[in-house]
Each structure stands twice: as C-alpha cells, then as structure tokens.
Scaffold this motif. Structure first.
Motif, PDB file in Angstrom:
ATOM      1  N   SER A 128       0.865  -1.162   0.000  1.00  0.00           N
ATOM      2  CA  SER A 128       0.000   0.000   0.000  1.00  0.00           C
ATOM      3  C   SER A 128       0.910   1.223   0.000  1.00  0.00           C
ATOM      4  O   SER A 128       1.966   1.208   0.631  1.00  0.00           O
ATOM      5  N   THR A 129       0.484   2.234  -0.685  1.00  0.00           N
ATOM      6  CA  THR A 129       1.327   3.427  -0.725  1.00  0.00           C
ATOM      7  C   THR A 129       1.283   4.088   0.631  1.00  0.00           C
ATOM      8  O   THR A 129       0.229   4.205   1.244  1.00  0.00           O
TER       9      THR A 129
ATOM     10  N   ALA B 288      -2.487   2.751  11.569  1.00  0.00           N
ATOM     11  CA  ALA B 288      -1.227   3.342  12.028  1.00  0.00           C
ATOM     12  C   ALA B 288      -1.509   4.597  12.842  1.00  0.00           C
ATOM     13  O   ALA B 288      -0.887   4.839  13.869  1.00  0.00           O
TER      14      ALA B 288
ATOM     15  N   ASP C 220      -3.007   7.687  -5.338  1.00  0.00           N
ATOM     16  CA  ASP C 220      -4.165   7.048  -4.738  1.00  0.00           C
ATOM     17  C   ASP C 220      -3.838   6.618  -3.307  1.00  0.00           C
ATOM     18  O   ASP C 220      -4.009   5.464  -2.914  1.00  0.00           O
TER      19      ASP C 220
ATOM     20  N   HIS D 160      -4.203   6.461   0.685  1.00  0.00           N
ATOM     21  CA  HIS D 160      -5.213   6.521   1.744  1.00  0.00           C
ATOM     22  C   HIS D 160      -4.519   6.350   3.085  1.00  0.00           C
ATOM     23  O   HIS D 160      -4.037   5.256   3.383  1.00  0.00           O
ATOM     24  N   PRO D 161      -4.476   7.390   3.886  1.00  0.00           N
ATOM     25  CA  PRO D 161      -3.785   7.305   5.182  1.00  0.00           C
ATOM     26  C   PRO D 161      -4.352   6.162   6.021  1.00  0.00           C
ATOM     27  O   PRO D 161      -5.563   5.954   6.042  1.00  0.00           O
ATOM     28  N   SER D 162      -3.496   5.453   6.668  1.00  0.00           N
ATOM     29  CA  SER D 162      -3.923   4.290   7.438  1.00  0.00           C
ATOM     30  C   SER D 162      -4.464   4.682   8.805  1.00  0.00           C
ATOM     31  O   SER D 162      -3.747   5.174   9.667  1.00  0.00           O
ATOM     32  N   ALA D 163      -5.747   4.422   8.977  1.00  0.00           N
ATOM     33  CA  ALA D 163      -6.362   4.697  10.278  1.00  0.00           C
ATOM     34  C   ALA D 163      -5.730   3.821  11.343  1.00  0.00           C
ATOM     35  O   ALA D 163      -5.642   4.199  12.507  1.00  0.00           O
TER      36      ALA D 163
END
Lengths: 365, 365
Positions: free
Chosen positions: A29-30, A79, A72, A74-77
């Motif tokens: 994941s980016t 983390a 694309d 999406h910040p990781s909730a």
DNA sequence: CCTACTGGACCAACGACAGTA
DNA sequence: GTACTGTCGTTGGTCCAGTAG
C-alpha cells in the motif's frame, strides 16, 4: 523464479533485498513516505497536510494533495490510532439483533456515531451470560474502543457484572433497569405500561388479559408491572397473564390459548405491536370483532401499526431518539465527563387508533 | 502535584521522565512488554503465547497466561494489524438501512462475519451518488478493510463506477443487477415477480393493478419487469401501474388512489409486504373483501405476513441466506480467489396464503 | 536438527524538538 | 522571531534471523 536465476547468483545484499520485496508483496500500500517522495517534501509535511495543520505553505499543500491523488494514497487509520494511542471507535454489545427493535437501534446508533465522527465496532451476543458478555467486551477492548454501549435487555445481565467487566471504560447501558450501571439510557417502560392500562380502564374495561414479552427482558417485565400497577390501583386482577416471544406468531398462539381456555376478557394488553398483530388475527379468525368484542393495545408503534386491521392503539417509543440519546451520553462520558448525565429517560406516549373502544358494545369471548 | 514537589527539584533525567509519564497518562494500557517482564520472559515469547504458537514450553505458557490475567492485558488489535499489514475487517456500504430488509441484511452479515472471524466496518450512505459512495469506500480503505460488500439497490449506482472506485479490493455487490460488478450476490427478483403474477393468472385474473417500490431500486424494477413479462405473455396489460415508497403508508395511499380513479382490477401486485399491508387496509376500509373482491400478492415474506388480515400470499426471499452467501463470496474472494463464484443467485419461492383466490367470486372495485 | 527463547528490524503513522530561511 | 520543514523517538505489536541446549 526461473527468470531470476538466469543471472549470476546474487550476493548478500541483493539477497536481502529480494526478501524484503517478497515481504512487501503481502499488501503493497502506498505510504506517507511515497507521497512525501513524490511531492518532494518530508514525510512529516505530508502528515501535516493530511491533518490540516496550519503551518504548511499553500503551495506545498496543494503539491502534496496532488501527489496524494496521483498515488491514490489513503492514510492508514490503523497506524494513526496506534501512534495517537487512541482510536475513534465506539463499541456496541447487542442482544437480540434480529428483532425489529434492536436492529432499528443499531442502525440508528451507527448513523448517530458517524455524525459525531466515530466508528462503531459491534458484537452481538447470543445470550446475556456473563461469559458471553465478557468475551464481547474483551473483543472490543482489543479493538481499543473508547467506550461501550450495551443493549442489556435481560435481567440476568444485571447490575454489578457489567460495570466490573470493564471499570476503566465509559459504558452506557441501554434499555435496562436504571440501577444496572452508572450510565443508563432508557425508555420509561413502566409509565408506558401504565398509559396502556389506564386508557383501557378509562374505556370501562374490567376484564383484562395480559400477554407480555419474555419476562427475562427488562422491557417486558416493567411494561407488565406498569399494567399491573394500574389494575391494582383499580382493584382489578387480570383474568390471565401469559408470556410470548415478541413475535406475531407468539402473540397469535397466546391469544388462541386464551380463547381455548374460555378466559373471559374484553381488553387485551400486548407486550409489543408484532404480538398484537398476531392477537388481532387470532380474534378475527374466531369472528371476534376488534374493538367491538375486544379492545387491544400494543407497544412500540411500528410504522406498520396504523395499517393493521384495525389500526392499532399502542404506546409509542422512539428508538431513533433512544439511540441518539445513548450515543450522545457515551460521547459525553468520553469528551466531557464532567457533563455526562447519569440517567436519561425517554417518555413514551399513547397513540389511540381504532383497536380500542368502550367496553360492552359487542359479544365477548 | 503538590506532594511531588515536596522533595528537592529533580534534575534533567527525572524531568524527562516526568514528561514521558505525562505522555503515557493519555492512555496507560499494559503492553506486551509489561507482561513479558512480569512473567520473566521475552516479549516475543508472550506474542507466541497469545497466538498459540506451538513452540512454547507448557510451563512458560501458563506463567505468561497468569501474568496476562494479573495485569488485565488485552493485546492491541490495532498494533497487530499494523505489524501484520492486514486487518481482519470487512467493509460494508449500505443504503436504506432503516428499511426492514437492509437492516435485517446488516444484522445477518454481522453474525456471518463474526463466525468467519472477521469484523465489520460499516458505512451507510444517504444516497447512492458517486460522491457518497466514493467517500464511503475511502473511509473503509483508511480502515484497511480486506474487502467490501455493497448493497447497491439503486440503478444509479450502476456498473463501472463501483468497480473502478476500488479496483484493487475484492468487492461483492449485493441485491443488484448481475452486471454491475465482477462479483454479485443477488436474489432472482425477476423470477420472483413472475411467480407472483403467474399465481394470479392461474387463478383466472385478468385485470391487474401494479404497485411497485421506487423504480430506482433494482429490486423494484426487476420485480415489476417480472410481473409485466407474465402479463405480456398472456396478452394482458395492467389497468394501472403505480410506484410507492416501500412503506405501508405508501401502499395504502397508492391503493386509495386506484380506488378513487375507479380503476377496475381484481388482482393487486404489491412490491413488498409492508405495502401490501397498507393495501389490505385500504381495501378493507372500502368494504372490499380480500380475497373475495380483490386478490393481493406481496413480496418478501416477513415474519408478520402470515398474520396479516388475511394472511398474505407472497414471494419469499431469504435475507439471512442472501447475507450469508454474500459474505461467503467475499471471504472466498479474499482467501481463495481461484474458487470465488462470480455470481450467486438465490431463488425466491411463492408462499400461498389467504389473500388470493380465483377471480370473480365477489364484488370488484 | 529440533526445541525454546532472544534481539533487532519493521509497520505507518504522530509528536516533540530542532533546524533552516 | 516567525513561518516552515525535517529528524528522531515512540506506539504495540509481528516477523525474521540467530543462539544456546
């Protein structure tokens, strides 16, 4: 694999590299780093942009936004909540979720929570035993919920256990006896029950049959106590007191039983609207007119109740409001503990339709 | 605070300490390290115990368990899923959750998911617009869900958008047109509609009134098409075709309108059971007997439908099974992609009760 | 080589504190 | 000094070697 081994065998460094890559394959994941690199800023700046921190230059900000869109990202909730040491999740322990009431409640809780910016983690329990509740709460604790709402309709679930099960987390108990927890949000079922009975007494009825929900449910018990308190007040005793399972089928069967026993009654108090529906049909099947021969009162006021045959007189309780209220209360416990209400009680109201009439206008069972 | 400042002012090291402590105050939760220390093992061993890894000595294992209990330790699902680079969460995007059907579905999905060891993250959308869906899916992606189930009852939600909105995540679309996604789980509403109409035609009816749900809903549209296809097959055209909003109230109003218009009909096809309930009441109010004057068929087969007056002939669709099936399909996409079904279709069935009868036995409207 | 355990790197973010202009 | 931006340490775990018996 074959393709890779065509070249000369790699030495330590590339070997390690390969392993790392395989590792990453699991879920590429980016990350915030990729974005930073792409936008030519540091990692931290991206974080600032994401969280709308003021001190980022407008130019930088939009550059970062562009990178986010391009990659694309999406910040990781996950983390985030680890780093922040807190989630934005509230827990719900429910019971009897396949019944209309609780299902409705859950849906409303959901939407109320999301309005307030919280997610919901939900566990439904099959029984309100100590073990199951403990497991449910444990599951929620692992998810690091900030607080818990419990539908605790069963008396068995009673007081102490719940509070002690997780003393360090705000917990609101819904639709339960006021004394089961420090924070309780409920409908005044007792008054509701009284409303129903008083209405019938006002119409001159004296011969009552009572069909309550499962008495292990708090709501069922207290509604029944409400009915009985009014009857006692008028020196009446019910001709029969039955218990059914909240369903139309259960209500139908209960009334059939009453009729087979030749119990005399002109007024029928039903624990909820679905059971009342079953009752209406049982009576109609026997040619007993409602409200001519028998008056019937339900409880809940479902959207369908005005279209029963005849439209049902019932006691309205507002699930949406109860849900909203429970959630508000929990959020208050979390965000502004000093202002949290201990007990919030909703008042039900009588809705008179066509299933009740003055006594004695027709044949009785 | 005051008590602490009684001693001599601490120097740098203790000062730093204080800051760390204050930091920890936010959410002091016991960690795997605390447990390790308490049990006198390395934190890695604790991790093994938690995850039931085999190579831990029985003696050590129980010592760790004891420490866990003593410290009231709850492993953080958050930290775990960060480290593992995957959550055990599935996403659900729902629409119309306050309707009985979808609410039922959600509850069932929940329990199906937990059986399979997954949690659910749920977002309800108010409209199935591209924007709202995008936001919903974005929210789920941030939570790092492993896959998504979408209730996409509206045509507007249609094909491409959904798939493209998140091409890298397994997605099952429920209760929608088969071609809207790669993986679809649905009930064969067309056949359901046909079943209803065929039943009435078999009873000799020729004058039909149709009251469908909102035609923007896939289910409503296809049920209607099912009805119409049977009528056409028999060279019949409906006397009237109306649309209502799934509620009893809507059904009631629609039928009132038919009666005011003096539309001639002996058979009434209703888009769901709630609307059928409204229809029954509208007819009864006008003294039109069911099934004497008019036959009525619903759709869904709610638990209450057998107790309507009269018990409703309807088409049964099994929400529980649909939910189970959707979830199984999604889990298959995740765990065993090669074995995932593209399309799973559930067959509805006709349930004949007392609201339908051969034509022409009584007065028609 | 297996069993039981340990240490270090890493996950994707945040927060405090520096550093730069 | 102010307005930005970067570095380091931290969060609570898992995973991958490595090591001693």
């Amino acid at each position: 694999m074959t393709v890779l081994s065509l070249g000369p065998p790699p030495i330590s460094e590339p070997l390690a590299r390969t392993q790392v890559d395989m590792h990453k394959l699991r879920a590429k994941s980016t990350t915030i780093n990729d974005v930073a690199q792409h936008a030519g800023v540091s990692y931290q700046t991206v974080s600032r942009v994401i969280n709308d921190h003021p001190s980022v230059a407008q130019e930088t900000r939009s550059r970062v936004h562009r990178a986010i869109r391009q990659l694309d990202y999406h910040p990781s909730a996950v983390a985030r909540s680890l780093a922040q040491k807190q989630s934005t999740t509230l827990g719900v322990v429910s019971y009897g979720i396949f019944h209309a009431g609780p299902a409705q409640m859950l849906a409303r809780l959901e939407s109320a929570a999301s309005e307030r910016g919280y997610d919901l983690a939900h566990v439904n329990v099959g029984t309100l035993s100590h073990t199951q509740l403990e497991q449910a709460i444990q599951k929620l604790r692992r998810q690091r919920v900030q607080g818990i709402i419990v539908f605790a309709p069963l008396l068995e679930a009673g007081a102490e256990p719940l509070e002690t099960l997780c003393p360090d987390l705000p917990m609101v108990i819904t639709d339960a006896e006021p004394r089961v927890g420090r924070f309780v949000s409920a409908v005044d079922q007792f008054t509701g029950g009284r409303l129903a009975a008083q209405h019938l007494i006002g119409l001159g009825h004296t011969e009552f049959a009572l069909v309550s929900g499962p008495l292990s449910w708090y709501a069922a018990l207290i509604r029944q106590q409400g009915w009985l308190s009014v009857l006692e007040q008028h020196k009446l005793t019910p001709q029969a007191t039955l218990q059914a399972d909240w369903t139309a089928r259960g209500g139908y069967q209960a009334v059939c039983e009453l009729l087979e026993r030749h119990t005399p009654f002109s007024a029928l108090l039903m624990g909820n609207d679905q059971m009342a529906l079953g009752a209406l049909w049982a009576l109609e099947q026997r040619g007993l007119s409602v409200p001519g021969a028998v008056s019937v009162v339900g409880f809940d006021d479902l959207p369908e109740s005005p279209y029963y045959s005849p439209p049902l007189t019932t006691v309205r309780q507002d699930f949406a409001q109860l849900a909203q209220q429970s959630l508000d209360q929990l959020v208050a416990c979390i965000e502004t503990p000093e202002r949290a209400q201990q007990l919030t009680m909703l008042l039900p109201s009588l809705v008179v339709r066509s299933s009740t009439a003055p006594v004695g206008r027709g044949t009785r069972p």
